[in-house]
Design a protein around this motif. Structure first.
Motif, mmCIF file in Angstrom:
data_model
loop_
_atom_site.group_PDB
_atom_site.id
_atom_site.type_symbol
_atom_site.label_atom_id
_atom_site.label_comp_id
_atom_site.label_asym_id
_atom_site.label_seq_id
_atom_site.Cartn_x
_atom_site.Cartn_y
_atom_site.Cartn_z
ATOM 1 N N GLY A 124 0.788 -1.226 0.000
ATOM 2 C CA GLY A 124 0.000 0.000 0.000
ATOM 3 C C GLY A 124 0.820 1.277 0.000
ATOM 4 O O GLY A 124 0.254 2.370 0.084
ATOM 5 N N ALA A 125 2.128 1.158 -0.097
ATOM 6 C CA ALA A 125 2.979 2.352 -0.126
ATOM 7 C C ALA A 125 2.692 3.153 -1.388
ATOM 8 O O ALA A 125 2.240 2.599 -2.401
ATOM 9 C CB ALA A 125 4.450 1.953 -0.079
ATOM 10 N N PRO A 126 2.963 4.477 -1.387
ATOM 11 C CA PRO A 126 2.722 5.294 -2.587
ATOM 12 C C PRO A 126 3.486 4.754 -3.790
ATOM 13 O O PRO A 126 4.561 4.165 -3.644
ATOM 14 C CB PRO A 126 3.243 6.671 -2.176
ATOM 15 C CG PRO A 126 3.169 6.689 -0.686
ATOM 16 C CD PRO A 126 3.449 5.280 -0.252
ATOM 17 N N PRO A 127 2.952 4.952 -5.003
ATOM 18 C CA PRO A 127 3.617 4.430 -6.201
ATOM 19 C C PRO A 127 5.078 4.839 -6.336
ATOM 20 O O PRO A 127 5.916 4.019 -6.722
ATOM 21 C CB PRO A 127 2.763 5.008 -7.340
ATOM 22 C CG PRO A 127 1.405 5.156 -6.743
ATOM 23 C CD PRO A 127 1.637 5.551 -5.322
ATOM 24 N N ILE A 128 5.426 6.089 -6.032
ATOM 25 C CA ILE A 128 6.810 6.511 -6.177
ATOM 26 C C ILE A 128 7.712 5.769 -5.194
ATOM 27 O O ILE A 128 8.851 5.423 -5.511
ATOM 28 C CB ILE A 128 6.965 8.041 -6.003
ATOM 29 C CG1 ILE A 128 8.385 8.476 -6.404
ATOM 30 C CG2 ILE A 128 6.621 8.493 -4.580
ATOM 31 C CD1 ILE A 128 8.560 9.984 -6.507
ATOM 32 N N VAL A 129 7.208 5.461 -4.007
ATOM 33 C CA VAL A 129 7.979 4.706 -3.015
ATOM 34 C C VAL A 129 8.203 3.286 -3.501
ATOM 35 O O VAL A 129 9.317 2.747 -3.421
ATOM 36 C CB VAL A 129 7.244 4.712 -1.658
ATOM 37 C CG1 VAL A 129 7.886 3.737 -0.674
ATOM 38 C CG2 VAL A 129 7.231 6.129 -1.071
ATOM 39 N N ARG A 130 7.144 2.671 -4.046
ATOM 40 C CA ARG A 130 7.287 1.300 -4.545
ATOM 41 C C ARG A 130 8.222 1.245 -5.751
ATOM 42 O O ARG A 130 9.004 0.300 -5.894
ATOM 43 C CB ARG A 130 5.905 0.736 -4.891
ATOM 44 C CG ARG A 130 5.090 0.377 -3.657
ATOM 45 C CD ARG A 130 3.784 -0.301 -4.003
ATOM 46 N NE ARG A 130 2.736 0.655 -4.312
ATOM 47 C CZ ARG A 130 2.132 0.777 -5.475
ATOM 48 N NH1 ARG A 130 2.470 -0.012 -6.492
ATOM 49 N NH2 ARG A 130 1.178 1.667 -5.658
ATOM 50 N N GLU A 131 8.154 2.254 -6.604
ATOM 51 C CA GLU A 131 9.046 2.290 -7.769
ATOM 52 C C GLU A 131 10.504 2.407 -7.331
ATOM 53 O O GLU A 131 11.381 1.716 -7.856
ATOM 54 C CB GLU A 131 8.680 3.469 -8.670
ATOM 55 C CG GLU A 131 9.563 3.559 -9.914
ATOM 56 C CD GLU A 131 9.256 4.766 -10.772
ATOM 57 O OE1 GLU A 131 9.774 4.815 -11.902
ATOM 58 O OE2 GLU A 131 8.518 5.654 -10.323
ATOM 59 N N MET A 132 10.772 3.278 -6.376
ATOM 60 C CA MET A 132 12.132 3.436 -5.868
ATOM 61 C C MET A 132 12.618 2.153 -5.204
ATOM 62 O O MET A 132 13.772 1.740 -5.383
ATOM 63 C CB MET A 132 12.195 4.596 -4.876
ATOM 64 C CG MET A 132 12.037 5.966 -5.515
ATOM 65 S SD MET A 132 11.704 7.290 -4.312
ATOM 66 C CE MET A 132 13.132 7.145 -3.232
ATOM 67 N N ALA A 133 11.748 1.502 -4.432
ATOM 68 C CA ALA A 133 12.125 0.268 -3.753
ATOM 69 C C ALA A 133 12.447 -0.845 -4.753
ATOM 70 O O ALA A 133 13.411 -1.599 -4.581
ATOM 71 C CB ALA A 133 11.011 -0.178 -2.804
ATOM 72 N N GLU A 134 11.662 -0.941 -5.821
ATOM 73 C CA GLU A 134 11.892 -1.979 -6.829
ATOM 74 C C GLU A 134 13.178 -1.714 -7.609
ATOM 75 O O GLU A 134 13.974 -2.627 -7.854
ATOM 76 C CB GLU A 134 10.704 -2.054 -7.788
ATOM 77 C CG GLU A 134 10.885 -3.004 -8.968
ATOM 78 C CD GLU A 134 11.103 -4.460 -8.567
ATOM 79 O OE1 GLU A 134 11.514 -5.251 -9.442
ATOM 80 O OE2 GLU A 134 10.880 -4.810 -7.394
ATOM 81 N N ALA A 135 13.399 -0.456 -8.001
ATOM 82 C CA ALA A 135 14.623 -0.114 -8.731
ATOM 83 C C ALA A 135 15.851 -0.415 -7.887
ATOM 84 O O ALA A 135 16.845 -0.974 -8.372
ATOM 85 C CB ALA A 135 14.600 1.362 -9.131
#
Length: 243
Positions: free
Chosen positions: A76-87
């Motif tokens: 449920g984290a914000p999309p930008i947080v999830r994108e940074m975490a995945e990268a």
């Protein structure tokens, strides 16, 4: 204060302007006929909208800000947080290594609705969308290659992230000693994280090839260029031309 490296990516046919919100300091180029004070206001609001969910998340989870290794975030984290975490997971570094690229791409994609050509630079990390060939100069500190090379980017290869890290130049955090690590990817957050990770691997000029091989092995990376003193290694879909 003017960032002197910015002239290396500025394009003569575009109007460039700056947007500063908190720690985010962007240099943005758009088509001359699309520039207006209203567009500057829109860009500033876009940056605020990018930063707000990230800042709120960091307040709730401050360890995200300080992590130097991949960091798990909830679905449920914000999309930008999830994108940074995945990268950062793909690159093997902390999530903040992807923040400049993530913001540059989000702002660039939003601005692309108003201008066919857009370049957004955030601390040396670039999101580029272009209808024509562009050249991006490469600064590599005291290396003999510095200011002698440029990347030539074709329109069909954009949108593209072009992210730079250095252990000898600028303020970016690096545990290596590369003069310039340039990573290309359609995912600008990924390019940003991989630039940091590959730069961390270069402790000696003879390691540029190993670091390029590392970057080449990460899905989503399309090009890599690493310079350390008098050694240079390159791989992928990139064209180098004289600056």
């Amino acid at each position: 204060m003017e960032r002197t490296y910015r002239y290396r990516h500025r394009q003569e046919d575009l109007v460039h302007f700056q947007v500063v919100v908190g720690e985010t300091d962007l240099d943005i180029g758009v088509r001359r006929e699309r520039f207006s004070p209203e567009l500057v206001k829109r860009a500033t609001q876009m940056v605020r909208e990018c930063r707000a969910p990230l800042e709120e998340y960091i307040k709730r989870d401050p360890a995200f800000l300080k992590a130097h290794t991949p960091y798990d975030v909830p679905p449920g984290a914000p999309p930008i947080v999830r994108e940074m975490a995945e990268a950062s997971r793909l690159a093997g570094v902390g999530p903040m290594a992807a923040v400049a690229g993530a913001i540059a791409e989000r702002v660039g994609r939003a601005l692309a609705r108003f201008s066919r050509d857009v370049i957004v630079e955030n601390g040396g990390d670039i999101y580029l969308r272009s209808a024509r060939i562009r050249r991006i100069g490469i600064y590599a500190g005291d290396s003999p290659f510095s200011n002698r090379l440029a990347l030539e980017v074709r329109s069909q290869d954009t949108p593209l992230g072009i992210c730079t890290s250095s252990g000898t130049v600028g303020h970016s955090l690096s545990f290596g000693m590369a003069d310039a690590v340039v990573i290309l990817s359609p995912n600008t957050a990924l390019a940003d994280a991989v630039a940091t990770a590959a730069g961390n691997l270069v402790k000696d000029p003879d390691q540029v090839g190993q670091a390029v091989d590392f970057a080449a092995g990460i899905p989503g990376v399309t090009g890599a260029l690493i310079i350390c003193r008098d050694k240079m290694a390159a791989w992928g879909r990139l064209k180098l031309v004289p600056a």
